[in-house]
Design a protein around this motif. Structure first.
Motif, PDB file in Angstrom:
ATOM      1  N   ALA A  46      13.581  20.495  38.358  1.00 56.45           N
ATOM      2  CA  ALA A  46      13.067  21.119  39.582  1.00 56.45           C
ATOM      3  C   ALA A  46      14.061  20.943  40.731  1.00 56.45           C
ATOM      4  CB  ALA A  46      11.714  20.522  39.952  1.00 56.45           C
ATOM      5  N   ILE A  47      14.649  19.763  40.839  1.00 54.54           N
ATOM      6  CA  ILE A  47      15.631  19.514  41.906  1.00 54.54           C
ATOM      7  C   ILE A  47      16.887  20.356  41.692  1.00 54.54           C
ATOM      8  CG2 ILE A  47      17.155  17.761  42.896  1.00 54.54           C
ATOM      9  CD1 ILE A  47      14.802  15.767  42.474  1.00 54.54           C
ATOM     10  N   ILE A  48      17.357  20.454  40.451  1.00 52.69           N
ATOM     11  CA  ILE A  48      18.520  21.299  40.152  1.00 52.69           C
ATOM     12  C   ILE A  48      18.209  22.754  40.497  1.00 52.69           C
ATOM     13  CG2 ILE A  48      19.960  22.216  38.263  1.00 52.69           C
ATOM     14  CD1 ILE A  48      20.705  19.364  39.020  1.00 52.69           C
ATOM     15  N   GLY A  49      17.003  23.207  40.158  1.00 48.88           N
ATOM     16  CA  GLY A  49      16.592  24.569  40.491  1.00 48.88           C
ATOM     17  C   GLY A  49      16.604  24.827  41.987  1.00 48.88           C
ATOM     18  N   ILE A  50      16.149  23.861  42.746  1.00 45.73           N
ATOM     19  CA  ILE A  50      16.141  23.990  44.208  1.00 45.73           C
ATOM     20  C   ILE A  50      17.566  23.995  44.747  1.00 45.73           C
ATOM     21  CG2 ILE A  50      15.552  22.770  46.347  1.00 45.73           C
ATOM     22  CD1 ILE A  50      12.962  21.829  44.852  1.00 45.73           C
ATOM     23  N   MET A  51      18.388  23.077  44.260  1.00 41.10           N
ATOM     24  CA  MET A  51      19.739  22.921  44.805  1.00 41.10           C
ATOM     25  C   MET A  51      20.693  24.046  44.406  1.00 41.10           C
ATOM     26  SD  MET A  51      20.212  18.805  44.316  1.00 41.10           S
ATOM     27  CE  MET A  51      21.931  18.836  44.715  1.00 41.10           C
ATOM     28  N   PHE A  52      20.595  24.524  43.159  1.00 37.31           N
ATOM     29  CA  PHE A  52      21.614  25.443  42.663  1.00 37.31           C
ATOM     30  C   PHE A  52      21.115  26.852  42.349  1.00 37.31           C
ATOM     31  CE2 PHE A  52      23.182  21.201  41.482  1.00 37.31           C
ATOM     32  CZ  PHE A  52      24.378  21.221  42.181  1.00 37.31           C
ATOM     33  N   TYR A  53      19.816  27.049  42.191  1.00 39.89           N
ATOM     34  CA  TYR A  53      19.319  28.354  41.773  1.00 39.89           C
ATOM     35  C   TYR A  53      18.368  28.985  42.781  1.00 39.89           C
ATOM     36  CZ  TYR A  53      21.489  27.036  37.404  1.00 39.89           C
ATOM     37  OH  TYR A  53      22.400  26.651  36.449  1.00 39.89           O
ATOM     38  N   GLY A  54      18.301  28.451  43.974  1.00 37.48           N
ATOM     39  CA  GLY A  54      17.530  29.062  45.051  1.00 37.48           C
ATOM     40  C   GLY A  54      16.028  29.048  44.855  1.00 37.48           C
ATOM     41  N   GLU A  55      15.508  28.105  44.085  1.00 34.88           N
ATOM     42  CA  GLU A  55      14.060  28.017  43.898  1.00 34.88           C
ATOM     43  C   GLU A  55      13.404  27.440  45.150  1.00 34.88           C
ATOM     44  OE1 GLU A  55      13.238  25.946  40.272  1.00 34.88           O
ATOM     45  OE2 GLU A  55      14.389  27.368  39.072  1.00 34.88           O
ATOM     46  N   SER A  56      12.131  27.720  45.297  1.00 37.58           N
ATOM     47  CA  SER A  56      11.372  27.304  46.479  1.00 37.58           C
ATOM     48  C   SER A  56      11.358  25.783  46.643  1.00 37.58           C
ATOM     49  CB  SER A  56       9.939  27.813  46.347  1.00 37.58           C
ATOM     50  OG  SER A  56       9.111  27.233  47.323  1.00 37.58           O
ATOM     51  N   ASN A  57      11.416  25.357  47.901  1.00 35.63           N
ATOM     52  CA  ASN A  57      11.300  23.924  48.198  1.00 35.63           C
ATOM     53  C   ASN A  57      10.241  23.674  49.263  1.00 35.63           C
ATOM     54  OD1 ASN A  57      12.680  24.878  50.401  1.00 35.63           O
ATOM     55  ND2 ASN A  57      14.186  23.229  50.445  1.00 35.63           N
ATOM     56  N   ASP A  58       9.142  24.434  49.187  1.00 38.24           N
ATOM     57  CA  ASP A  58       8.084  24.236  50.170  1.00 38.24           C
ATOM     58  C   ASP A  58       7.407  22.878  49.967  1.00 38.24           C
ATOM     59  OD1 ASP A  58       6.684  24.882  47.869  1.00 38.24           O
ATOM     60  OD2 ASP A  58       5.116  25.979  48.920  1.00 38.24           O
ATOM     61  N   TRP A  59       6.640  22.443  50.938  1.00 40.44           N
ATOM     62  CA  TRP A  59       6.099  21.090  50.946  1.00 40.44           C
ATOM     63  C   TRP A  59       5.146  20.828  49.785  1.00 40.44           C
ATOM     64  CZ3 TRP A  59       0.976  19.778  51.309  1.00 40.44           C
ATOM     65  CH2 TRP A  59       0.097  20.790  51.695  1.00 40.44           C
ATOM     66  N   LYS A  60       4.409  21.862  49.342  1.00 41.19           N
ATOM     67  CA  LYS A  60       3.476  21.647  48.222  1.00 41.19           C
ATOM     68  C   LYS A  60       4.239  21.339  46.934  1.00 41.19           C
ATOM     69  CE  LYS A  60       1.524  25.452  49.647  1.00 41.19           C
ATOM     70  NZ  LYS A  60       0.853  26.713  49.674  1.00 41.19           N
TER      71      LYS A  60
ATOM     72  N   GLY B 287      12.967  14.750  33.115  1.00 40.72           N
ATOM     73  CA  GLY B 287      13.400  16.123  32.895  1.00 40.72           C
ATOM     74  C   GLY B 287      12.753  17.100  33.858  1.00 40.72           C
ATOM     75  N   THR B 288      11.466  16.928  34.104  1.00 39.02           N
ATOM     76  CA  THR B 288      10.733  17.824  35.000  1.00 39.02           C
ATOM     77  C   THR B 288      11.230  17.710  36.425  1.00 39.02           C
ATOM     78  OG1 THR B 288       8.774  17.652  33.613  1.00 39.02           O
ATOM     79  CG2 THR B 288       8.445  18.403  35.871  1.00 39.02           C
ATOM     80  N   VAL B 289      11.282  16.497  36.938  1.00 33.65           N
ATOM     81  CA  VAL B 289      11.718  16.289  38.328  1.00 33.65           C
ATOM     82  C   VAL B 289      13.177  16.699  38.500  1.00 33.65           C
ATOM     83  CG1 VAL B 289      12.150  14.537  40.093  1.00 33.65           C
ATOM     84  CG2 VAL B 289      10.008  14.510  38.822  1.00 33.65           C
ATOM     85  N   GLY B 290      14.021  16.266  37.577  1.00 35.20           N
ATOM     86  CA  GLY B 290      15.441  16.596  37.684  1.00 35.20           C
ATOM     87  C   GLY B 290      15.698  18.082  37.606  1.00 35.20           C
TER      88      GLY B 290
ATOM     89  N   GLY C  27      16.640  11.346  29.517  1.00 29.07           N
ATOM     90  CA  GLY C  27      16.054  12.214  30.534  1.00 29.07           C
ATOM     91  C   GLY C  27      17.107  13.016  31.270  1.00 29.07           C
ATOM     92  N   MET C  28      18.241  12.402  31.524  1.00 30.51           N
ATOM     93  CA  MET C  28      19.324  13.109  32.210  1.00 30.51           C
ATOM     94  C   MET C  28      19.911  14.217  31.321  1.00 30.51           C
ATOM     95  SD  MET C  28      21.240  10.275  34.451  1.00 30.51           S
ATOM     96  CE  MET C  28      20.352   9.401  35.706  1.00 30.51           C
TER      97      MET C  28
ATOM     98  N   VAL D 238       4.854  13.461  40.290  1.00 32.90           N
ATOM     99  CA  VAL D 238       5.391  13.243  38.944  1.00 32.90           C
ATOM    100  C   VAL D 238       6.313  12.033  38.951  1.00 32.90           C
ATOM    101  CG1 VAL D 238       6.875  14.204  37.135  1.00 32.90           C
ATOM    102  CG2 VAL D 238       5.160  15.647  38.220  1.00 32.90           C
ATOM    103  N   LEU D 239       7.183  11.968  39.948  1.00 32.75           N
ATOM    104  CA  LEU D 239       8.111  10.843  40.060  1.00 32.75           C
ATOM    105  C   LEU D 239       7.352   9.524  40.223  1.00 32.75           C
ATOM    106  CD1 LEU D 239      11.067  10.006  40.178  1.00 32.75           C
ATOM    107  CD2 LEU D 239      11.001  10.390  42.627  1.00 32.75           C
ATOM    108  N   GLY D 240       6.316   9.528  41.042  1.00 32.42           N
ATOM    109  CA  GLY D 240       5.491   8.325  41.211  1.00 32.42           C
ATOM    110  C   GLY D 240       4.813   7.908  39.915  1.00 32.42           C
ATOM    111  N   SER D 241       4.373   8.867  39.127  1.00 28.22           N
ATOM    112  CA  SER D 241       3.759   8.565  37.836  1.00 28.22           C
ATOM    113  C   SER D 241       4.744   7.942  36.875  1.00 28.22           C
ATOM    114  CB  SER D 241       3.172   9.848  37.217  1.00 28.22           C
ATOM    115  OG  SER D 241       2.189  10.386  38.049  1.00 28.22           O
ATOM    116  N   VAL D 242       5.969   8.460  36.858  1.00 29.43           N
ATOM    117  CA  VAL D 242       7.007   7.898  35.985  1.00 29.43           C
ATOM    118  C   VAL D 242       7.311   6.448  36.385  1.00 29.43           C
ATOM    119  CG1 VAL D 242       9.464   8.056  35.400  1.00 29.43           C
ATOM    120  CG2 VAL D 242       8.042  10.110  35.375  1.00 29.43           C
ATOM    121  N   ILE D 243       7.434   6.209  37.666  1.00 30.07           N
ATOM    122  CA  ILE D 243       7.697   4.841  38.146  1.00 30.07           C
ATOM    123  C   ILE D 243       6.510   3.936  37.794  1.00 30.07           C
ATOM    124  CG2 ILE D 243       8.000   3.430  40.222  1.00 30.07           C
ATOM    125  CD1 ILE D 243       9.595   5.853  41.375  1.00 30.07           C
ATOM    126  N   GLY D 244       5.282   4.449  37.968  1.00 31.46           N
ATOM    127  CA  GLY D 244       4.094   3.670  37.624  1.00 31.46           C
ATOM    128  C   GLY D 244       4.061   3.288  36.152  1.00 31.46           C
TER     129      GLY D 244
END
Length: 104
Positions: A71-85, A66-69, A10-11, A93-99
């Motif tokens: 999205a986080i990389i996009g927010i941190m390094f590429y200026g993608e939106s990080n609104d609450w929704k 892959g999806t969560v990671g 996944g990484m 998604v993360l909760g589903s993976v843990i489940g």
């Protein structure tokens, strides 16, 4: 060992997706080689983990990481939106993976 390989797969999926973005910014053979290498290692580790982990569970966890990671990389390094929704759905998604891990 299979779960470790799956998490590592996944990484490398995150690395591959991030490198696609880099490849789009700078198109050269060097960037393309790293994209292929990132995804190649990811697929190899995924196939190794699927020898013990059921296919549906392994694939769902691999894509979730892959999806969560990505999205986080996009927010941190590429200026993608990080609104609450968006953050809410990333958390879902993360909760589903843990489940899936807990019930497998």
């Amino acid at each position: 060992m299979a779960w470790f390989a799956l998490i590592l797969a996944g990484m490398f999926e995150i690395v591959g997706v991030s490198l696609i973005n880099q490849f789009n910014l700078k198109r050269n053979w060097y960037s393309l080689a790293f994209v292929v290498l990132g995804f190649g290692v990811s697929f190899f580790l995924l196939s190794f983990s699927m020898k013990t982990i059921p296919m549906g569970t392994a694939y769902a966890i691999w894509t979730g990481i892959g999806t969560v990671g990505s999205a986080i990389i996009g927010i941190m390094f590429y200026g993608e939106s990080n609104d609450w929704k968006r953050m809410l759905f990333i958390a879902m998604v993360l909760g589903s993976v843990i489940g899936l891990k807990l019930v497998s």
